[in-house]
Design a protein around this motif. Structure first.
Motif, PDB file in Angstrom:
ATOM      1  N   LEU A  76       5.456  21.385  40.949  1.00  9.76           N
ATOM      2  CA  LEU A  76       5.761  20.942  41.816  1.00  9.76           C
ATOM      3  C   LEU A  76       6.531  21.036  42.736  1.00  9.76           C
ATOM      4  O   LEU A  76       7.784  21.018  42.247  1.00  9.76           O
ATOM      5  N   ARG A  78       8.852  20.749  46.296  1.00 12.09           N
ATOM      6  CA  ARG A  78       9.212  19.829  47.379  1.00 12.09           C
ATOM      7  C   ARG A  78      10.566  20.540  48.082  1.00 12.09           C
ATOM      8  O   ARG A  78      10.981  21.342  47.721  1.00 12.09           O
ATOM      9  N   ARG A  93       4.808  16.713  48.534  1.00 12.38           N
ATOM     10  CA  ARG A  93       5.318  17.477  47.733  1.00 12.38           C
ATOM     11  C   ARG A  93       3.649  18.456  47.708  1.00 12.38           C
ATOM     12  O   ARG A  93       2.639  18.121  47.503  1.00 12.38           O
ATOM     13  N   ILE A 126       3.887  21.845  53.060  1.00 11.22           N
ATOM     14  CA  ILE A 126       5.523  20.869  52.392  1.00 11.22           C
ATOM     15  C   ILE A 126       6.636  22.268  54.044  1.00 11.22           C
ATOM     16  O   ILE A 126       7.783  21.185  54.051  1.00 11.22           O
TER      17      ILE A 126
END
Length: 141
Positions: A76, A78, A93, A126
């Motif tokens: 994941l 970000r 994300r 993102i």
């Protein structure tokens, strides 16, 4: 001579500190992007079936490649910041699957030696593609 208010304040402060401890378990790194051709890959060669249906995949940089053990891992990711103003898309994300090794890509990444090289479709979730690289927070899921 602690008052009830002091104990409640101390309890609240300790709760907040423990919460922060658990929220900061992500790693920090950098990411760049790459486009096609995506095959063959270091993980599964020319097998088209290795790509997730949503095309949200990435190549692992040397820091997380783990001698190929990272193939299939999911992260994941970000965007935190970039030298390109306004590159990060706030609050977004993306979850990516590792399908390749960044040093053996068939197309040039937007910047070499990053922790992750995201496929363009994952990167634009993102950050803006105009950014050669971004600073990221990432967690294995």
């Amino acid at each position: 001579m602690w008052s009830l208010l002091s104990f409640q304040s101390l309890h609240l402060l300790l709760s907040l500190l423990l919460s922060l401890l658990f929220l900061t378990s992500a790693d920090l790194g950098t990411a760049s992007s790459y486009g096609p051709p995506y095959l063959p890959t270091a993980c599964h060669g020319a097998d088209q079936g290795q790509f997730p249906p949503d095309d949200l995949f990435a190549a692992a940089g040397d820091a997380i490649w783990d001698n190929g053990a990272s193939c299939g891992r999911q992260y994941l990711v970000r965007c935190l910041s970039s030298i390109t103003p306004g590159a990060c898309i706030a609050g977004q994300r993306v979850q990516v699957t590792i399908v390749d090794h960044a040093t053996t890509l068939n197309s040039m990444p937007s910047k070499n030696s990053t922790t992750l090289v995201l496929a363009e479709r994952a990167f634009v979730n993102i950050a803006k593609l105009s950014a050669a690289s971004i600073n990221i927070e990432f967690t294995q899921v």
